[in-house]
Design a protein around this motif. Sequence first.
Motif, PDB file in Angstrom:
ATOM      1  N   PHE A 127       6.935   6.536   3.741  1.00 34.80           N
ATOM      2  CA  PHE A 127       7.960   6.980   2.789  1.00 34.80           C
ATOM      3  C   PHE A 127       9.330   6.467   3.214  1.00 34.80           C
ATOM      4  O   PHE A 127      10.091   5.936   2.397  1.00 34.80           O
ATOM      5  CB  PHE A 127       7.988   8.504   2.675  1.00 34.80           C
ATOM      6  N   TYR A 128       9.640   6.623   4.482  1.00 35.31           N
ATOM      7  CA  TYR A 128      10.954   6.191   4.983  1.00 35.31           C
ATOM      8  C   TYR A 128      11.138   4.690   4.788  1.00 35.31           C
ATOM      9  O   TYR A 128      12.195   4.233   4.311  1.00 35.31           O
ATOM     10  CB  TYR A 128      11.090   6.560   6.456  1.00 35.31           C
ATOM     11  N   ASN A 129      10.125   3.912   5.141  1.00 36.05           N
ATOM     12  CA  ASN A 129      10.228   2.456   5.002  1.00 36.05           C
ATOM     13  C   ASN A 129      10.393   2.043   3.541  1.00 36.05           C
ATOM     14  O   ASN A 129      11.171   1.131   3.226  1.00 36.05           O
ATOM     15  CB  ASN A 129       8.996   1.779   5.606  1.00 36.05           C
ATOM     16  N   MET A 132      13.943   2.813   2.443  1.00 33.81           N
ATOM     17  CA  MET A 132      14.936   1.954   3.089  1.00 33.81           C
ATOM     18  C   MET A 132      14.806   0.487   2.681  1.00 33.81           C
ATOM     19  O   MET A 132      15.660  -0.332   3.039  1.00 33.81           O
ATOM     20  CB  MET A 132      14.817   2.082   4.611  1.00 33.81           C
ATOM     21  N   ASP A 133      13.782   0.156   1.935  1.00 32.13           N
ATOM     22  CA  ASP A 133      13.567  -1.236   1.511  1.00 32.13           C
ATOM     23  C   ASP A 133      14.436  -1.537   0.287  1.00 32.13           C
ATOM     24  O   ASP A 133      13.958  -1.622  -0.846  1.00 32.13           O
ATOM     25  CB  ASP A 133      12.084  -1.460   1.211  1.00 32.13           C
ATOM     26  N   VAL A 134      15.717  -1.690   0.518  1.00 35.07           N
ATOM     27  CA  VAL A 134      16.684  -1.870  -0.564  1.00 35.07           C
ATOM     28  C   VAL A 134      16.414  -3.158  -1.339  1.00 35.07           C
ATOM     29  O   VAL A 134      16.578  -3.204  -2.569  1.00 35.07           O
ATOM     30  CB  VAL A 134      18.120  -1.869  -0.007  1.00 35.07           C
ATOM     31  N   TRP A 365      20.132   6.125   5.141  1.00 33.66           N
ATOM     32  CA  TRP A 365      19.156   6.839   5.959  1.00 33.66           C
ATOM     33  C   TRP A 365      19.281   8.358   5.781  1.00 33.66           C
ATOM     34  O   TRP A 365      18.275   9.077   5.838  1.00 33.66           O
ATOM     35  CB  TRP A 365      19.275   6.446   7.434  1.00 33.66           C
ATOM     36  N   LYS A 366      20.503   8.831   5.532  1.00 33.47           N
ATOM     37  CA  LYS A 366      20.682  10.262   5.292  1.00 33.47           C
ATOM     38  C   LYS A 366      20.104  10.658   3.934  1.00 33.47           C
ATOM     39  O   LYS A 366      19.521  11.731   3.783  1.00 33.47           O
ATOM     40  CB  LYS A 366      22.164  10.634   5.361  1.00 33.47           C
ATOM     41  N   ARG A 367      20.272   9.787   2.954  1.00 32.69           N
ATOM     42  CA  ARG A 367      19.686  10.063   1.641  1.00 32.69           C
ATOM     43  C   ARG A 367      18.167  10.041   1.721  1.00 32.69           C
ATOM     44  O   ARG A 367      17.486  10.830   1.050  1.00 32.69           O
ATOM     45  CB  ARG A 367      20.200   9.052   0.624  1.00 32.69           C
ATOM     46  N   ALA A 368      17.621   9.168   2.556  1.00 27.89           N
ATOM     47  CA  ALA A 368      16.171   9.126   2.749  1.00 27.89           C
ATOM     48  C   ALA A 368      15.672  10.446   3.326  1.00 27.89           C
ATOM     49  O   ALA A 368      14.679  11.016   2.854  1.00 27.89           O
ATOM     50  CB  ALA A 368      15.795   7.970   3.681  1.00 27.89           C
ATOM     51  N   ILE A 369      16.383  10.943   4.339  1.00 25.33           N
ATOM     52  CA  ILE A 369      15.984  12.207   4.963  1.00 25.33           C
ATOM     53  C   ILE A 369      16.059  13.350   3.957  1.00 25.33           C
ATOM     54  O   ILE A 369      15.191  14.232   3.932  1.00 25.33           O
ATOM     55  CB  ILE A 369      16.857  12.474   6.198  1.00 25.33           C
ATOM     56  N   ASP A 457       6.793   1.382  -2.367  1.00 23.57           N
ATOM     57  CA  ASP A 457       7.127   1.820  -3.721  1.00 23.57           C
ATOM     58  C   ASP A 457       7.627   3.264  -3.691  1.00 23.57           C
ATOM     59  O   ASP A 457       6.839   4.203  -3.754  1.00 23.57           O
ATOM     60  CB  ASP A 457       5.901   1.703  -4.630  1.00 23.57           C
ATOM     61  N   VAL A 458       8.935   3.426  -3.591  1.00 22.68           N
ATOM     62  CA  VAL A 458       9.494   4.762  -3.444  1.00 22.68           C
ATOM     63  C   VAL A 458       9.288   5.609  -4.689  1.00 22.68           C
ATOM     64  O   VAL A 458       9.047   6.818  -4.595  1.00 22.68           O
ATOM     65  CB  VAL A 458      10.993   4.675  -3.065  1.00 22.68           C
ATOM     66  N   MET A 459       9.354   5.014  -5.889  1.00 18.13           N
ATOM     67  CA  MET A 459       9.161   5.792  -7.110  1.00 18.13           C
ATOM     68  C   MET A 459       7.737   6.339  -7.195  1.00 18.13           C
ATOM     69  O   MET A 459       7.528   7.502  -7.565  1.00 18.13           O
ATOM     70  CB  MET A 459       9.472   4.941  -8.335  1.00 18.13           C
ATOM     71  N   THR A 460       6.759   5.512  -6.827  1.00 19.30           N
ATOM     72  CA  THR A 460       5.371   5.979  -6.813  1.00 19.30           C
ATOM     73  C   THR A 460       5.200   7.104  -5.802  1.00 19.30           C
ATOM     74  O   THR A 460       4.480   8.079  -6.053  1.00 19.30           O
ATOM     75  CB  THR A 460       4.422   4.819  -6.485  1.00 19.30           C
TER      76      THR A 460
END
Length: 697
Positions: A127-129, A132-134, A365-369, A457-460
């Motif tokens: 999930f984190y990766n 962060m994969d902008v 990274w804070k938004r990811a957390i 795939d962050v949306m998935t």
Amino acid sequence: MKKSLIAVALSAALLSGCGEQQSTATKVAEVKQAAVEEAKEMNKAKAELGSFGVDLSARNLDVKPGDDFFMYASGTWYDNFEMPADKTRYGAFTALAERSETQVKEIIDDIVSREQLNAEEQMIADFYNAYMDVETINKKGISPIKPLLEQIKAAKSTDDLTAIFGQSWLTGVSSPLGGGMWFNRLDPNKYELSLGAGGLGLPDRSYYLVESERFAKTREAYVAHIAKMLTFAGVENAEQSAKAILALETKIAEGHWPREKRRDRDLTLNQIKRDELAKQYPGFNWDLFFEQTGYQVPQLNISQPEPVKAMIELVNNEDIAIWKDYLTFHAISGNADLLSEDIFNADFEFYGKELSGQQEPRPRWKRAISQMSGTQSLGFAIGKVYVQRYFPETSKEQMANLVENLRKALGERIDNLDWMGEETKVNAKAKLAAFNPKIGYPDVWQELDGLTITSNDVMTNVHNLRTFFREDSVAKELEKTDRNRWGMTPQRVNAYYNSSFNEIVFPAAILQPPFFDPNADDAVNYGAIGAVIGHEMGHGFDDQGSKSDANGIQRNWWTDQDRAAFEAKADKLAEQYSQYEPIPDNFVNGRNSLGENIGDVGGLAMAYHAYQLSLNGKEAPVIDGLTGDQRFFLAWAQVWKEKRTEQSMLNQLRAGTHAPGQFRALAPRNHDAWYKAFDVKEGDKLYLPEEERVRIW
């Protein structure tokens, strides 16, 4: 709190002197006193803040405590602190939240760096990766929500709209009707779907309805923002559509109850059988709506009857084209954090800068957390590691002792209430005895079997998380409620009271300085975490929590006379807080924040009582020129040390249930001991005559 150290020294003395005939009692007393002194020295050396647990450098000694206790306690800090560009408020809670955030980042960095991972660690890493994969996210642009936008574009009827509204839990789209599974307030052993009105893009109905230059400018900026977001979906005549959306949301706002009415538990308890719903709330395809949720819904609770009817009328009578533009805007804005940076930045320009005064987005990274740390995400998987690394069991034990000390103090205070009769006292004591404290972390952790997370795939991933937790909720809908359930993750800096389970919950992350420091002076711990414990206990006895009994059932366990006496005191407190005016013409809503204010004033009284009990009749030592009472109240005030942007302050006044920190710090003005501790006299700005001081619990 130093009992364990003293006990060890004392037992050692008894063992070493076991065969001697000389004055053992004298030796024991000497060793015990030496242990006490050693403990004090160790505490001074190890307290995280200052010499005993309070940051004395934050004070402004030019301010009289009786004129502004907030600025006296924290004024030098307040005058010199510069708001970070990615913040809208900063204070004790924020600083501790940042510590927790950094600790979580260390956990994630460690997990990501390793090759051998268990299933939950792999989910965290993936999930984190993905988040962060902008580069990949930017390439996709708006395409991850294209299917949703096409569904909205294809809508031709109110049934089509209804289906989209029913799917809002999955899509992130705002809906005028919505809710979720909660506890049956008349039978907390059962779950029940609660349904109410929603659908606003601004923080509160007042942002639409108040006629002032300030709110007019906000609405103007909101229209410009809507138009900008619509262009990402290729909507023609975006400015005209944006004005129509504002007009629609204004009608939604007109149909909403004010916030103070929405928190009235008598008004929001309206249970109804599923087969009666269409008769009492006609004109809406409930079968289609619930089909999208997955719930069976044999019975539900309508939390806002008139607003729900008003929303149904709007769905039926407003132009479907406007509803489609409304849904398109909210589809983009509601998912902006998961889309390309140009979309996110456009959304931030309004919701961050314009509406909240935040100058820069938080680091990615804070938004990811934040995305990962909720109860409906990977928060408990992360929390399990957080507890292992950062939460000592000794803190849990000491906290449990503090809770029991507060329980004892409140019990004695109930016994001594002069406004409550014996019949009501019996019920109040029964509720107090039934309080279930949860400290640190859950006894049973959330299982994630069957959840799929991908690294690209962050949306998935978000879609899969929403689906996983919805399916889990649907599967449990008709089962007995789960008493092991936590509403916060361990790394969350907060606490809460759940009236249905009559439980007080303290996540691990809040059990750190300035709230709790095992090496701090007792007065500080009682004034900080002790008052927080009392605050949560106080919610069980505030104007709304007091409507549930020891078993969490919403019912009136009061005599009419006692309830009237309680409400008179509550009204007085609401009036007191409603006089605070942090922004011209914008006051604290003393009625909407009443539960929190009762929790503060009552919790502080309980904590002070418990602190006095801990002294066993002895005088507290003077430390750095401060008495025990002064340290107690200073600790309280510094817990509420904070600074806000003006926009953030306005949001809190209009949409928050808590008074801003600078006014929560003033709760001691209702306590006689504070007046004595700081020599507060008539003529001081915060002075209240004894008869005007609100004493409830």
